[in-house]
Scaffold this active site. Structure first.
Site, PDB file in Angstrom:
ATOM      1  N   GLY A  60       0.823  -1.209   0.000  1.00  0.00           N
ATOM      2  CA  GLY A  60       0.000   0.000   0.000  1.00  0.00           C
ATOM      3  C   GLY A  60       0.848   1.247   0.000  1.00  0.00           C
ATOM      4  O   GLY A  60       2.045   1.208  -0.304  1.00  0.00           O
ATOM      5  N   ASN A  61       0.241   2.362   0.328  1.00  0.00           N
ATOM      6  CA  ASN A  61       0.968   3.626   0.391  1.00  0.00           C
ATOM      7  C   ASN A  61       0.379   4.496   1.490  1.00  0.00           C
ATOM      8  O   ASN A  61      -0.578   4.112   2.163  1.00  0.00           O
ATOM      9  CB  ASN A  61       0.947   4.338  -0.965  1.00  0.00           C
ATOM     10  N   ARG A  62       0.937   5.694   1.666  1.00  0.00           N
ATOM     11  CA  ARG A  62       0.578   6.554   2.793  1.00  0.00           C
ATOM     12  C   ARG A  62      -0.525   7.568   2.471  1.00  0.00           C
ATOM     13  O   ARG A  62      -0.765   8.484   3.245  1.00  0.00           O
ATOM     14  CB  ARG A  62       1.819   7.299   3.291  1.00  0.00           C
TER      15      ARG A  62
END
Length: 400
Positions: free
Chosen positions: A206-208
């Site tokens: 995923g990412n932030r």
């Protein structure tokens, strides 16, 4: 920033106004307060004095260094907010009655007025109240509609004061000058948040991304009169509650691609604010991957995901406008220009996600607007709500 007068009346929802005032001050506005006698029975004027560091107007007599305090406050104001607005003050405003400090100051105020009603549902539905609301609208007063929910009386109905975060979101749009008819009749398709690519039933890539930017754009577009379809990946903020925003939840890049493909043809504008994964695992393990004795490494074979922006923009009609985001850690404008040229987008919004300047999760952002054949336009650092408002104003000039 604006000078804002908040007029507080004797509704039980008065306590929510404290949080709204704090948010307005955090946004950099200067706030002063006037209270009816009933309001002072619920919250002490000293509380508002301590919060705003300004005297609180509660009477027309002997409370100010100004010889005419209500006119001084009226002339000082850039905006006048009535929060909460009882049936009583709504009736006074609609009929030009001035018999206390609040109603007299409001009558003398030439600045834009914003009324936020809160009352029992039967009072709200009373024909007299609705006539008064209609008169205020005709007079140019902005009305933030009450919410539906459990009332102080213990039963449900329309009349609740909206939650402070909903109020402040609408106030920001009004204060920033967004026209409610700017995108009337237009359809906007917006993506927001991050995508997740499953590794096994427990883990993912995923990412932030928080989703703040895309959600702010959706709220601004809805306020400007657009019908909005919002595709949300993973977000860390509440999803918007607005009857003009229809929400679709997805998890992976492929799920987002499928939803964009399904909805794109009906849209006038596509805004790809989501942070989508560029790669996904070739295979997803059916069970949680367990560490094996002596194992020091785990290899994952990844494959490219569908490029949603490029694939969709390639199918756009001449009456459709496509906006992409370029979140970069280095060579911001160089990489963003490559994206603009290669993906057939009409406009790219470039921002940095490097180190302390990262826009991920922040309430602030500094963006640069890129369009083919035009010089980059660097906007100053501002809140994401302000960026969203400015973007909607820009996009309104791009479509017929």
């Amino acid at each position: 920033m604006a000078k804002i007068a908040v007029y507080m009346t004797g509704g039980i929802a008065l306590y929510k106004g404290i949080e709204v005032i704090r948010s307005l001050e955090k946004d950099g506005h200067q706030v002063r307060v006037a209270m009816t006698t009933s309001a002072t029975k619920l919250i002490a004027p000293a509380t508002l004095h301590a919060l705003t560091h300004e005297p609180v107007l509660t009477t027309l007599w002997g409370q100010s260094n100004s010889p005419v305090p209500h006119i001084e406050l009226a002339d000082w104001s850039d905006f006048a907010i009535v929060l909460p607005a009882t049936a009583n003050i709504i009736g006074k405003m609609a009929n030009g009655i001035a018999n206390d400090a609040v109603s007299t100051t409001l009558l003398a105020t030439a600045a834009p007025k914003i009324v936020i009603p809160a009352m029992n549902t039967h009072m709200w539905e009373n024909p007299a109240v609705q006539r008064n609301i209609a008169q205020l609208k005709q007079d140019g007063v902005r009305i933030i509609e009450p919410a539906t929910g459990v009332l102080a009386e213990g039963y449900e109905g329309k009349g609740r004061l909206p939650e402070p975060n909903e109020i402040i979101n609408q106030l920001r749009l009004i204060i920033n000058g967004l026209d409610r008819s700017l995108l009337s009749g237009k359809h906007l398709l917006i993506t927001a948040g991050g995508t997740r690519e499953a590794i096994d039933p427990v883990r993912f890539i995923g990412n932030r991304s928080s989703g703040k930017m895309g959600i702010a754009i959706a709220e601004a577009a809805a306020y400007a009169g657009a019908h909005v379809e919002l595709i949300l990946g993973q977000i860390t903020v509440p999803q918007p509650v607005n009857k003009q925003i229809k929400i679709y939840r997805v998890e992976s890049t492929e799920e987002m691609q499928a939803m964009v493909t399904k909805l794109f043809s009906a849209s006038n504008i596509l805004i790809m604010a989501a942070a989508v994964a560029d790669f996904r695992p070739v295979q997803i393990a059916g069970q949680k991957i367990k560490k094996q004795p002596g194992q020091e490494e785990l290899g994952l074979q990844l494959v490219k995901t569908t490029d949603i922006l490029k694939t969709t923009a390639a199918k756009k009609r001449s009456d459709q406008f496509v906006v992409g985001f370029a979140a970069e850690t280095d060579s911001l404008l160089q990489n963003a220009n490559k994206k603009l040229e290669s993906k057939n987008a009409d406009l790219i919004i470039a921002n940095s996600v490097a180190g302390n300047d990262s826009a991920f999760g922040s309430d602030l952002d500094q963006v640069t607007i890129l369009q083919l054949g035009a010089s980059p336009i660097k906007w100053p650092k501002m809140t994401k709500k302000e960026v969203a408002t400015k973007l909607i104003q820009l996009l309104a000039t791009k479509i017929k």
